[in-house]
Design an enzyme around this catalytic site. Structure first.
Site, PDB file in Angstrom:
ATOM      1  N   ARG A 105      14.472  -6.950  19.015  1.00  0.00           N
ATOM      2  CA  ARG A 105      14.684  -8.143  19.841  1.00  0.00           C
ATOM      3  C   ARG A 105      15.937  -8.940  19.507  1.00  0.00           C
ATOM      4  O   ARG A 105      16.233  -9.943  20.159  1.00  0.00           O
ATOM      5  CB  ARG A 105      13.438  -9.054  19.827  1.00  0.00           C
ATOM      6  N   ASP A 106      16.697  -8.533  18.506  1.00  0.00           N
ATOM      7  CA  ASP A 106      17.928  -9.278  18.210  1.00  0.00           C
ATOM      8  C   ASP A 106      19.019  -8.343  17.674  1.00  0.00           C
ATOM      9  O   ASP A 106      19.679  -8.640  16.687  1.00  0.00           O
ATOM     10  CB  ASP A 106      17.639 -10.400  17.209  1.00  0.00           C
ATOM     11  N   ILE A 107      19.181  -7.194  18.345  1.00  0.00           N
ATOM     12  CA  ILE A 107      20.235  -6.256  17.975  1.00  0.00           C
ATOM     13  C   ILE A 107      21.584  -6.870  18.323  1.00  0.00           C
ATOM     14  O   ILE A 107      21.832  -7.241  19.464  1.00  0.00           O
ATOM     15  CB  ILE A 107      20.071  -4.911  18.717  1.00  0.00           C
TER      16      ILE A 107
END
Length: 288
Positions: A89-91
């Site tokens: 969810r936060d690449i």
């Protein structure tokens, strides 16, 4: 500063995952309201710092391919082999760390979500992430899928190609690439957008195939995006086109840039547009 939930999430998830391309959690401390996570030491900082030239390591095209493959394998592990599967969810380039041999390691699981709702293929959840990397389909529907990570990873691939931030001076990198692109010309007519190091690659076909992959990852509809397993295979193929063995170990750290920077603008000089990582208000737009 984001609170106890993210702290607890990261401990729980990282206690379960073990892969050479995922950062290792060594321990944690929670005493007198002090929240500390202790990770393995990663010598060369973030990919973001390296692309900006702040670290002083020259990331040529072949090294960028190896970094892309390592990061892709790390995310693929989270999707396919972790139990339960994990959506990061936060690449983003700030969450890809590089060790002393420039091996990529996926980091920062504070916003990650385990796929415990088996069989549904998505998790309905409040929109969280980093603007510029955020999957527009997830933003509109609040349905988080593994393809949301694929979208963010596509933005990461465009960063590796351009050394630019996703949103820069009000311009979005996906739109800029699509507007300038001409597949009938060498390197798709993107010489003005590509990092000069990439544009001077001796394997222009590998650069073109990498651009193709990045744009497939950022398709507006998740159905049109590849899986991370397919992304890994495609990067391996691209490395072979460039004359690299995708299964060989990374070389030792590269030589520093010769002298000082060559006058390029720091692509991360204005972080206010894209640096925030956290909650977003629900979209008032409905899905197409």
């Amino acid at each position: 500063m984001q609170g106890g939930l993210e702290f607890k999430t990261e401990i729980e998830l990282l206690s379960r995952v073990h892969h050479k391309n995922v950062v290792s959690l060594i321990g944690f401390c929670f005493e007198q309201a002090e929240q500390m996570l202790v990770y393995e030491y990663i010598a060369n900082g973030t990919l973001k710092e390296n692309l900006s030239g702040k670290i002083g390591i020259r990331l040529d095209w072949l090294r960028r391919l190896r970094i892309a493959l390592g990061a892709a394998r790390g995310v693929q592990y989270l999707h396919d082999l972790a139990n339960p599967p994990i959506i990061h969810r936060d690449i983003k380039s700030n969450n890809i760390l590089l060790d002393e041999r420039l091996n990529a390691k996926v980091a920062d699981f504070g916003l990650s979500k385990p796929m415990v709702e088996s069989g549904r293929g998505h998790v309905t959840t409040q929109v969280k992430g980093t603007m510029g990397y955020l999957d527009p389909e997830y933003y509109m529907t609040q349905q988080l899928t593994q393809k949301s990570d694929v979208y963010s990873f596509g933005i990461l691939l465009l960063e590796l190609l351009t050394s630019r931030s996703p949103i820069e001076k009000g311009r979005y990198i996906v739109r800029e690439v699509k507007m300038a692109m001409d597949t009938t010309k060498a390197m798709y007519n993107l010489h003005g957008i590509l990092d000069p190091i990439v544009a001077s690659s001796t394997s222009p076909r590998s650069v073109e195939k990498f651009i193709d992959l990045a744009l497939r990852c950022v398709q507006e509809s998740g159905i049109g995006r590849p899986t991370m397993s397919e992304v890994v295979k495609e990067i391996e193929n691209i490395m072979e086109v460039a004359g690299l063995n995708p299964n060989a170990e990374s070389a030792s750290i590269s030589a520093s840039y010769e002298g000082q920077s060559r006058g390029f603008d720091d692509p991360y000089s204005d972080e206010s547009l894209f640096a925030y990582s956290g909650d977003y208000p629900s979209s008032k737009l409905g899905p197409k």
